[in-house]
Design a protein around this motif. Structure first.
Motif, PDB file in Angstrom:
ATOM      1  N   VAL A  53       3.150   8.804   4.288  1.00  0.00           N
ATOM      2  CA  VAL A  53       4.049   8.970   3.145  1.00  0.00           C
ATOM      3  C   VAL A  53       4.430  10.445   2.984  1.00  0.00           C
ATOM      4  O   VAL A  53       5.608  10.780   2.793  1.00  0.00           O
ATOM      5  N   ALA A  54       3.439  11.327   3.102  1.00  0.00           N
ATOM      6  CA  ALA A  54       3.715  12.753   2.939  1.00  0.00           C
ATOM      7  C   ALA A  54       4.713  13.223   3.999  1.00  0.00           C
ATOM      8  O   ALA A  54       5.658  13.972   3.709  1.00  0.00           O
ATOM      9  N   ARG A  55       4.532  12.747   5.253  1.00  0.00           N
ATOM     10  CA  ARG A  55       5.448  13.153   6.331  1.00  0.00           C
ATOM     11  C   ARG A  55       6.848  12.586   6.125  1.00  0.00           C
ATOM     12  O   ARG A  55       7.837  13.257   6.401  1.00  0.00           O
ATOM     13  N   LEU A  56       6.900  11.336   5.645  1.00  0.00           N
ATOM     14  CA  LEU A  56       8.212  10.728   5.392  1.00  0.00           C
ATOM     15  C   LEU A  56       8.962  11.523   4.311  1.00  0.00           C
ATOM     16  O   LEU A  56      10.144  11.843   4.476  1.00  0.00           O
ATOM     17  N   VAL A  57       8.244  11.882   3.252  1.00  0.00           N
ATOM     18  CA  VAL A  57       8.914  12.617   2.164  1.00  0.00           C
ATOM     19  C   VAL A  57       9.364  13.999   2.669  1.00  0.00           C
ATOM     20  O   VAL A  57      10.459  14.461   2.331  1.00  0.00           O
ATOM     21  N   ASP A  58       8.562  14.628   3.532  1.00  0.00           N
ATOM     22  CA  ASP A  58       8.992  15.901   4.143  1.00  0.00           C
ATOM     23  C   ASP A  58      10.347  15.724   4.834  1.00  0.00           C
ATOM     24  O   ASP A  58      11.267  16.528   4.649  1.00  0.00           O
ATOM     25  N   LYS A  59      10.434  14.659   5.636  1.00  0.00           N
ATOM     26  CA  LYS A  59      11.669  14.407   6.404  1.00  0.00           C
ATOM     27  C   LYS A  59      12.857  14.181   5.464  1.00  0.00           C
ATOM     28  O   LYS A  59      13.949  14.708   5.687  1.00  0.00           O
ATOM     29  N   LEU A  60      12.629  13.386   4.421  1.00  0.00           N
ATOM     30  CA  LEU A  60      13.739  13.066   3.516  1.00  0.00           C
ATOM     31  C   LEU A  60      14.193  14.300   2.740  1.00  0.00           C
ATOM     32  O   LEU A  60      15.381  14.467   2.459  1.00  0.00           O
ATOM     33  N   MET A  61      13.233  15.193   2.421  1.00  0.00           N
ATOM     34  CA  MET A  61      13.608  16.418   1.712  1.00  0.00           C
ATOM     35  C   MET A  61      14.339  17.378   2.645  1.00  0.00           C
ATOM     36  O   MET A  61      15.326  17.986   2.266  1.00  0.00           O
ATOM     37  N   THR A  74       6.349   6.305  -4.085  1.00  0.00           N
ATOM     38  CA  THR A  74       6.968   6.516  -5.399  1.00  0.00           C
ATOM     39  C   THR A  74       6.320   7.725  -6.088  1.00  0.00           C
ATOM     40  O   THR A  74       7.021   8.607  -6.619  1.00  0.00           O
ATOM     41  N   GLU A  75       4.987   7.772  -6.061  1.00  0.00           N
ATOM     42  CA  GLU A  75       4.263   8.887  -6.699  1.00  0.00           C
ATOM     43  C   GLU A  75       4.591  10.210  -6.032  1.00  0.00           C
ATOM     44  O   GLU A  75       4.845  11.221  -6.696  1.00  0.00           O
ATOM     45  N   GLU A  76       4.593  10.216  -4.681  1.00  0.00           N
ATOM     46  CA  GLU A  76       4.839  11.451  -3.928  1.00  0.00           C
ATOM     47  C   GLU A  76       6.249  11.987  -4.222  1.00  0.00           C
ATOM     48  O   GLU A  76       6.448  13.189  -4.401  1.00  0.00           O
ATOM     49  N   ILE A  77       7.229  11.080  -4.274  1.00  0.00           N
ATOM     50  CA  ILE A  77       8.610  11.509  -4.547  1.00  0.00           C
ATOM     51  C   ILE A  77       8.734  12.051  -5.967  1.00  0.00           C
ATOM     52  O   ILE A  77       9.352  13.106  -6.189  1.00  0.00           O
ATOM     53  N   GLU A  82       0.830  -1.197   0.000  1.00  0.00           N
ATOM     54  CA  GLU A  82       0.000   0.000   0.000  1.00  0.00           C
ATOM     55  C   GLU A  82       0.878   1.267   0.000  1.00  0.00           C
ATOM     56  O   GLU A  82       0.604   2.225  -0.722  1.00  0.00           O
ATOM     57  N   ILE A  83       1.961   1.226   0.803  1.00  0.00           N
ATOM     58  CA  ILE A  83       2.757   2.441   1.028  1.00  0.00           C
ATOM     59  C   ILE A  83       3.687   2.776  -0.147  1.00  0.00           C
ATOM     60  O   ILE A  83       3.805   3.937  -0.544  1.00  0.00           O
ATOM     61  N   VAL A  84       4.337   1.762  -0.699  1.00  0.00           N
ATOM     62  CA  VAL A  84       5.385   2.050  -1.685  1.00  0.00           C
ATOM     63  C   VAL A  84       4.867   2.756  -2.947  1.00  0.00           C
ATOM     64  O   VAL A  84       5.476   3.740  -3.388  1.00  0.00           O
ATOM     65  N   PRO A  85       3.716   2.310  -3.524  1.00  0.00           N
ATOM     66  CA  PRO A  85       3.243   3.045  -4.708  1.00  0.00           C
ATOM     67  C   PRO A  85       2.957   4.519  -4.390  1.00  0.00           C
ATOM     68  O   PRO A  85       3.281   5.400  -5.197  1.00  0.00           O
TER      69      PRO A  85
END
Lengths: 328, 258
Positions: B245-253, A319-322, A313-316
């Motif tokens: 996911v949004a929070r994780l990407v915040d941290k990585l950025m 990937t999109e968010e990044i 669930e998380i990885v797709p």
């Protein structure tokens, strides 16, 4: 014993100086300046071109060059025989090499030839009051050893890539080039052919690695999730031993005690519980992200950021968010 | 053809402790055959089945290493040799290579030595190259396929990081193998029973003509510590996967790693 630190220069497939050699020239320069020593670059090969000048620009004072057709391909006999003859002639105090497979082959044989030891796959090297010491890990990174060389013997140290920063090149720096001839050494091995490895992946060089494990459920899930995320972050993809042994992914991709030891700036462990053999191969990564369903998985103990949840669930979403945020 | 396989016994996992005198404490951890050496044993057995001759398992260690030697004999090795002496207790890699070289010279009729690419405990990968130089033999490391093996000659593929080198060399040689060169067999129950009582020849330092001075380490261990602990991590919380996911990407950025 001469007051000199040698760096064995390696080349990329295109013939340029390898990054690890530049890193080592930088470290050698720093050690030489602190200890009143000189830096020598040992350049062996055929059609070496301007590598001596490149070595000067990264900090070498002298370049010892043997340019001979017999050294076009690496063979232990040719390279070790030549290096040993020169080391016996010039008696450097320390010889530094990279720690890739070819230089691990070279440095151990050279040390034996010089009746000294080799500190293999080291992460640091020091000189204090004329004594050389090196730091290397063993037991899958669970033990950090400091080793000291007996004075009066040339120290041989192979160094893991990215242990030292690459110095700024100064194209105006110059030095002395010393041309030497190939000594008479037995050549018992001949390279018949060199072929690029199929699906080669140089995990040791990657700045970002995305690895998957058994928690992904199936090889289909691995290929659906892991390579696309690796591509989104501009990294390489790795795997745990469990899924390599299960035949999901070729051995080339295995990270861990019996695979590759890596220390990228970002390591993402997805569906990997974190067996001690896996941790051994990646625990020195700068930032570690773990995604796993099991909140008690050992991987969370080394993770910088952990996400508890189903990778499928998380990885797709990740990937999109990044992709969205980095515009890749 | 006489093939010698150098085999090391290692802890199954590396959750070892460090004793006050800087030696390694692996108490309570099961001891196994070094994984890469299993591939070396299997490769030796396969060539032995084709060419005949004998396969000798050589190991340097205390008496209790006989258990792993027996495992290799149960896989199908024909001969064995344990090099055991209190003088071997604190050998460095090159000391071990000196002991093995002296033993192999004494055996006299060896064509090929096979070893794993490295041990999973010390991880130097330096034993086999040192052994080859001490014997004055050809050395081929990281071999992923032995293409041809015949009297006086070997052709092998060296599996390097990005290329495969095919190398032709003369025997005798020291060859190290990588994982994946073959699929190691399990010892058969019948053979396990057969080798249980086999006597394993044991040679001391004196038997191979080495003195304490020959075994002096070239490198001295001056410090040994566990790795520094990693900074405490953070579990990213959120009401659903999208928020996490949004929070994780915040941290990585923020950390500038992506």
């Amino acid at each position: 014993m001469a007051n000199e630190i040698w760096v064995v220069i390696e080349r990329t497939a295109h013939g340029d100086m390898a990054g690890v050699s530049k890193e080592l020239l930088g470290k050698a320069r720093e050690l030489a300046d602190a200890n009143g020593m000189k830096v020598g670059a040992l350049i062996l090969g055929a059609g070496i071109g301007d590598l001596a000048q490149v070595a000067f620009s990264y900090g070498a004072d002298t370049a010892y060059v043997v340019d001979d057709g017999a050294l076009a391909q690496y063979t232990t006999d040719g390279y070790v025989g030549t290096a040993a003859a020169l080391a016996k002639k010039y008696q450097p105090a320390l010889i530094l090499t990279g720690a890739g497979f070819q230089m691990r082959d070279f440095s151990a044989a050279l040390a034996a030839e010089l009746d000294t030891g080799v500190a293999a796959d080291s992460t640091n090297v020091m000189i204090e009051n004329g004594t050389v010491s090196a730091v290397r890990s063993s037991h899958g990174g669970n033990v950090i050893n400091t080793l000291t060389f007996a004075p009066g013997r040339t120290a041989v140290v192979s160094v893991r890539k990215q242990s030292f920063p690459e110095p700024q090149a100064n194209p105006d720096r110059s030095g002395a080039a010393v041309t030497e001839n190939l000594p008479g050494v037995p050549m018992r091995a001949k390279v018949v052919s060199v072929a690029p490895k199929q699906g080669a992946v140089n995990l040791s060089d990657a700045a970002i690695i995305v690895s998957g494990g058994r928690g992904l459920g199936s090889p289909e899930n691995y290929y659906k999730l892991i390579p696309p995320l690796a591509e989104a972050v501009g990294g390489a993809y790795g795997a745990s031993r469990a899924i390599v042994d299960a035949g999901w992914v070729p051995y080339e991709h295995q990270v861990g005690q019996t695979g590759k030891t890596v220390s990228p700036k970002l390591y993402m462990a997805i569906g990997i519980s974190g067996a001690i053999q896996h941790l051994a191969g990646m625990r020195s990564s700068r930032t570690i992200v773990a995604i796993n369903k099991d909140p008690d998985a050992p991987i969370f103990r080394v993770a910088t950021y952990g996400v508890v949840g189903d990778a499928n669930e998380i990885v797709p979403l990740l990937t999109e968010e990044i992709k969205k945020r980095t515009g890749r | 053809m006489h093939i010698v396989v150098c085999m090391k016994q290692v802890p199954r996992d590396n959750s070892v402790k460090i004793n006050a005198d800087l030696t390694i404490n692996a108490d309570g951890i099961e001891q196994i055959m070094n994984l890469f050496d299993e591939y070396a044993v299997e490769e030796a057995l396969q060539w032995n089945e084709k060419l005949g001759g004998k396969v000798t398992i050589l190991s340097i260690g205390p008496e209790d290493w006989k258990e792993q030697i027996r495992r290799a004999l149960a896989m199908g090795a024909t001969d064995s040799l344990l090099l055991s002496d209190p003088a071997f207790t604190n050998l460095d890699t090159f000391g071990a290579a000196r002991v093995a070289a002296a033993a192999i010279k004494k055996l006299g009729d060896v064509d090929l030595v096979l070893c794993g690419r490295n041990s999973t405990d010390d991880e130097t990968g330096a034993f086999a190259p040192a052994l080859a130089r001490l014997l004055g033999w050809t050395q081929l490391t990281y071999v992923g396929k032995v293409v041809t093996l015949e009297s006086g000659r070997i052709v092998a593929e060296r599996h390097l990081e990005e290329v495969v080198e095919t190398v032709e060399a003369s025997l005798p040689a020291v060859v190290t193998v990588v994982k994946g060169i073959n699929e190691p067999r399990y010892p058969s129950l019948l053979r396990i029973r057969k080798v249980a009582k086999v006597e394993i020849p044991t040679w001391s330092a004196a038997d191979v003509g080495l003195s304490a001075a020959d075994l002096t380490p070239r490198l001295n261990l001056v410090n040994r510590v566990p790795p520094p602990p990693r900074p405490k991590g953070e579990i990213i919380e959120g009401k659903d996967a999208t928020e996490k996911v949004a929070r994780l990407v915040d941290k990585l950025m923020e950390a500038q790693v992506i």
